[in-house]
Design a protein around this motif. Structure first.
Motif, mmCIF file in Angstrom:
data_model
loop_
_atom_site.group_PDB
_atom_site.id
_atom_site.type_symbol
_atom_site.label_atom_id
_atom_site.label_comp_id
_atom_site.label_asym_id
_atom_site.label_seq_id
_atom_site.Cartn_x
_atom_site.Cartn_y
_atom_site.Cartn_z
ATOM 1 N N UNK B 252 0.757 -1.154 -0.105
ATOM 2 C CA UNK B 252 -0.067 -0.056 -0.004
ATOM 3 C C UNK B 252 0.923 1.364 0.026
ATOM 4 N N UNK B 253 2.118 1.223 0.637
ATOM 5 C CA UNK B 253 2.875 2.428 0.619
ATOM 6 C C UNK B 253 3.612 2.505 -0.528
ATOM 7 N N UNK B 254 3.619 1.727 -1.605
ATOM 8 C CA UNK B 254 4.110 1.972 -2.771
ATOM 9 C C UNK B 254 5.625 1.597 -2.710
ATOM 10 N N UNK B 255 6.163 1.052 -1.883
ATOM 11 C CA UNK B 255 7.506 0.559 -2.002
ATOM 12 C C UNK B 255 7.370 -0.508 -2.659
ATOM 13 N N UNK B 256 8.484 -0.788 -3.717
ATOM 14 C CA UNK B 256 8.683 -1.911 -4.318
ATOM 15 C C UNK B 256 9.890 -2.774 -4.235
ATOM 16 N N UNK B 257 9.653 -3.725 -3.326
ATOM 17 C CA UNK B 257 10.861 -4.567 -3.287
ATOM 18 C C UNK B 257 11.047 -5.548 -4.252
ATOM 19 N N UNK B 258 12.008 -5.992 -4.811
ATOM 20 C CA UNK B 258 11.913 -7.133 -5.725
ATOM 21 C C UNK B 258 11.263 -8.450 -5.211
ATOM 22 N N UNK B 259 11.130 -8.814 -3.982
ATOM 23 C CA UNK B 259 10.720 -9.880 -3.503
ATOM 24 C C UNK B 259 10.082 -9.690 -2.114
ATOM 25 N N UNK B 260 9.134 -10.234 -1.704
ATOM 26 C CA UNK B 260 8.535 -10.418 -0.444
ATOM 27 C C UNK B 260 8.177 -11.846 -0.231
ATOM 28 N N UNK B 261 8.880 -12.838 0.378
ATOM 29 C CA UNK B 261 8.495 -14.062 0.623
ATOM 30 C C UNK B 261 8.143 -14.346 1.921
ATOM 31 N N UNK B 262 7.111 -15.364 2.135
ATOM 32 C CA UNK B 262 6.372 -15.598 3.399
ATOM 33 C C UNK B 262 6.587 -16.897 3.731
ATOM 34 N N UNK B 263 6.947 -17.237 4.799
ATOM 35 C CA UNK B 263 7.060 -18.572 5.203
ATOM 36 C C UNK B 263 6.312 -18.910 6.701
ATOM 37 N N UNK B 264 5.397 -20.041 6.800
ATOM 38 C CA UNK B 264 4.864 -20.129 8.107
ATOM 39 C C UNK B 264 5.555 -21.038 9.016
ATOM 40 N N UNK B 265 5.069 -21.169 10.223
ATOM 41 C CA UNK B 265 5.685 -21.743 11.315
ATOM 42 C C UNK B 265 6.100 -23.298 10.673
ATOM 43 N N UNK B 266 5.219 -24.307 10.262
ATOM 44 C CA UNK B 266 5.694 -25.458 9.782
ATOM 45 C C UNK B 266 6.795 -25.427 8.788
ATOM 46 N N UNK B 267 6.850 -24.451 7.948
ATOM 47 C CA UNK B 267 7.976 -24.553 6.870
ATOM 48 C C UNK B 267 9.211 -24.035 7.582
ATOM 49 N N UNK B 268 9.197 -23.090 8.379
ATOM 50 C CA UNK B 268 10.471 -22.622 9.253
ATOM 51 C C UNK B 268 10.890 -23.843 9.733
ATOM 52 N N UNK B 269 10.184 -24.653 10.549
ATOM 53 C CA UNK B 269 10.942 -25.911 11.393
ATOM 54 C C UNK B 269 11.295 -26.791 10.365
ATOM 55 N N UNK B 270 10.584 -26.894 9.040
ATOM 56 C CA UNK B 270 10.901 -28.083 8.282
ATOM 57 C C UNK B 270 12.504 -27.637 7.705
ATOM 58 N N UNK B 271 12.484 -26.358 7.440
ATOM 59 C CA UNK B 271 13.751 -25.913 6.535
ATOM 60 C C UNK B 271 14.979 -25.867 7.624
ATOM 61 N N UNK B 272 14.661 -25.247 8.778
ATOM 62 C CA UNK B 272 15.501 -25.113 9.930
ATOM 63 C C UNK B 272 16.264 -26.512 10.208
ATOM 64 N N UNK B 273 15.424 -27.649 10.367
ATOM 65 C CA UNK B 273 16.103 -29.040 10.387
ATOM 66 C C UNK B 273 16.959 -29.279 9.171
ATOM 67 N N UNK B 274 16.372 -28.926 8.063
ATOM 68 C CA UNK B 274 17.320 -29.327 6.924
ATOM 69 C C UNK B 274 18.683 -28.531 6.551
ATOM 70 N N UNK B 275 18.696 -27.234 6.682
ATOM 71 C CA UNK B 275 19.839 -26.453 6.300
ATOM 72 C C UNK B 275 20.472 -25.569 7.522
ATOM 73 N N UNK B 276 19.657 -25.766 8.556
ATOM 74 C CA UNK B 276 20.091 -24.841 9.754
ATOM 75 C C UNK B 276 20.445 -23.258 9.170
#
Lengths: 477, 477
Positions: B252-276
């Protein structure tokens, strides 16, 4: 310019057709008085005109649907019309056609700042879309020169651009969805505020289809936050070729100004005589380059642009230091068409070329004009290679009109030959209909006309436009 | 998932068809050995597979044309295939079909930095397009996760996006023109390096048409100058709803990042166990926001983004201070799919929603997953509302596959209900074919299928995809 003979059967049933339309519309929704019909006999390509059979002025999607159901049943051609500001004759009527003007469909239906869109009826004018969201800090980006008057419906029909489309894209890049009435009166929704479309992207083919696939009654448009500020510079060169090379270098360097406008010597002198903007009279060509953003962004971009411009040895380089100076830099450019109209009739061409072909194309265009003994003034969106040569002639001299048309066709063929296109933002309409064979071979044209067959099997929507009459003959029968 | 019965007549003529193809192609251009055909029996939606009648591997537009002429004459379905990385079964064969793989069409035909485009054959991989122009400081923007392997042909077929499409747009925004072979073998050119198209914008409808309108053999692609630098920040919140609200506020503020990626709790825990990667384990949701530009631009954009993020009280806010820290921030995101695949089979969904609907959609999706007793991990492009829920299940348990498919369908219907779309960048393929009726009513589907009728009257190109089988039945006969 040849138009098809009006259908005698339809002319014979005129009263019955008008009566059916009158029964479906409020009293002020139908124009059938021959004197009043004259107000709708042309668009802004005024050299061609013809009063229609009737004009309808609906106030809702339902009324548009009712009009199309009747015309579809009667087999009557329908000429969709926005504000009539089109420069290619896209809204030129025939004597057996009903004009469907959407100017009264002008409401704002929804504003959504979180998802950054506005939904409007299609007859709303371009500038008043921005007007509706400006108090909250937003704007609608495409800005045709006619933006005070032109309708969103026409912008969608012609995929209109504007001086600022180098950065923000043309209509198709800012259109998210439409409500459209099909030729038989069916109402469909295409696209919408969320990303992408499942299945085929029909929105892309509808944008720019010149009213031949359906009548758009509502549009969902992307809006953008207004930039903090903007600043133009004026750079002049002693050769058009050098100015063209400067434009190429800026694009190549990846700097993205919101506008790069190009004016050649004839148009510099015409506008200077008209508004006295203080342009350098010794210049062969002049660029107006504008950047937008925060003060730091403006500073950084202008430094890069000035550095590139300097390498080409400008005769003048003037950076605006105030709002008043910015206005003065733009004043001549904005008055260019009016200034030309003061001294002559003109045809405004609209071809595109790859930016790198700018220097060569300008040189060959000058030669072509000399061959015809006509004057051409050039003012155009150079950043994206969208040329607008103004061919000056005397409209009271039929021989000059013929020569101007022939020169225009030669210029557009030159654009195609350079790897460009017959039209950037004005559309094909009737003006460039017969030139389509230079851009497309019969297989390409057949594929395009096949798409129209699907949307409008009877070919009642704006039928004698876009395609050469010889190619489209017999379709829809 | 039902596929149409193979045509017994075609199966009976198998040897004759293979012989005709063999006569038209070099020896290594045709695969017909049943064991070798198994390599082409599916794409990356591996739960469905079927070996084709034959596989052709052309090296030129002329060979593609020859293959299509034969298949058109024989009435044999053709399944165009890029690299086979598609996630929606768009390249799934049937037993009576000839696969047309474009992987050998991988040359760079032209680079033009002044007009900023590159022309390549369509089988070239996405990453190697950038590879061809990177030494000169340019890149090709769309970056699907499969970019190391996926072909431009498949990117065009599915209108692919990627993590960086928030700023640079998806394939359709970066595609300037194509050479395409029509179903009957005719070769056409559509679009090109110059702005716009006269007549209808057929390029838009071809991009995303999933190989149903023609076989693209060459593509002209917009390239961009590489930005000076890039820097990500990682922001974590104690609620997914809050993270969603933060995304909405940034857009809404009109800033234009090249990427905004979203990760929820399950995927945070899965990836953390995988790559730390060092992600915060207490977070309910995590955003990776990356900006690009000059040092001054990066600083200015990040200041605005951090200020917005702070208003939502993050539990962690970590700005990268070095190349190594940037890599660490991205490491978990990039490993998300692999990490999930380590612990379970999964279906990767691909729906879109308006950004403002993010919080509500996430809440309802969690409830849906609980109702089915299945786990869903969420990792997606939040900036443009393109969701990629990963539904985890055991592929050896047919009942779980059925439940996972049903949950997937419910999630996509939820996206449509929220004003979004069935597919953002993976395409409809076979996976979402039967869900199209939730997005489109019969008039809409008829208009889309009518377009296919024009391009491919016999419906030989990828026929059993995109549209519900019941709706497309009998077409092309």
């Amino acid at each position: 310019m040849q138009m098809p003979q009006p259908d005698a059967g339809i002319l014979g049933r005129r009263e019955a057709i008008v009566a059916r339309l009158a029964a479906a519309l409020p009293a002020d929704g139908l124009v059938s008085d021959p004197r009043e019909l004259l107000a709708y006999d042309c668009d802004a390509l005024t050299v061609y005109s013809c009063p229609p059979l009737a004009v309808t002025l609906p106030r809702s999607t339902e009324e548009v649907s009712a009009i199309l159901r009747i015309c579809h049943a009667e087999g009557v051609p329908v000429i969709p019309r926005g504000s009539g500001t089109g420069l290619a004759g896209g809204a030129l009527p025939t004597a057996d056609a009903v004009v469907l003007g959407v100017a009264r469909l002008n409401a704002v239906l929804e504003t959504n700042y979180a998802d950054r869109y506005v939904r409007v009826q299609s007859g709303r004018t371009n500038l008043s879309v921005t007007g509706a969201v400006e108090p909250d800090g937003f704007f609608y980006a495409p800005d045709p020169s006619s933006q005070l008057a032109c309708a969103i419906a026409g912008n969608i029909a012609m995929n209109s651009g504007g001086a600022h489309c180098l950065k923000y894209g043309v209509t198709t890049n800012n259109l998210l969805g439409v409500t459209m009435v099909m030729a038989d009166g069916e109402v469909v929704e295409i696209g919408g505020p969320a990303m992408d479309a499942a299945g085929y992207d029909l929105l892309g083919v509808i944008c720019g289809s010149e009213g031949q696939l359906g009548v758009v009654t509502e549009a969902t448009l992307r809006i953008l936050p207004k930039p903090e500020g903007a600043r133009p510079i004026l750079v002049a060169y002693d050769s058009a070729v050098t100015a063209g090379a400067c434009v190429s270098d800026i694009i190549r360097a990846g700097v993205l100004p919101v506008a790069i406008e190009f004016m050649d010597k004839p148009i510099i002198h015409l506008t200077e005589a008209f508004v006295g903007a203080g342009y350098p009279m010794d210049a062969e060509a002049l660029l107006i380059i504008e950047v937008e953003g925060s003060p730091a962004e403006i500073e950084e971009q202008l430094e890069k642009i000035k550095a590139i411009a300097e390498t080409h040895h400008p005769t003048t380089l003037r950076e605006s230091a105030s709002e008043a100076q910015s206005k003065a830099i733009w004043a001549g450019r904005k008055a260019a068409f009016g200034a030309t109209g003061q001294v002559a009739d003109y045809l405004c061409m609209d071809g595109t070329i790859p930016t790198s072909a700018l220097p060569e194309t300008l040189g060959r265009m000058t030669q072509l004009a000399a061959d015809y003994g006509l004057r051409v003034a050039n003012v155009f969106h150079a950043g994206d290679g969208n040329l607008h040569p103004l061919i000056m002639f005397d409209a009271n001299n039929p021989e000059e009109l013929r020569k101007a048309e022939a020169l225009g066709a030669d210029i557009l063929r030159l654009c195609v030959e350079q790897g460009g296109c017959l039209t950037g933002e004005h559309g094909v309409g009737v003006e460039k209909r017969d030139l389509m064979v230079h851009q497309y071979d019969p297989v390409d044209l057949e594929a395009q006309m096949g798409v129209k067959d699907v949307f409008d099997p009877k070919w009642i929507l704006n039928p004698a436009k876009v395609f050469p009459l010889a190619a489209s003959q017999g379709r829809g029968a």
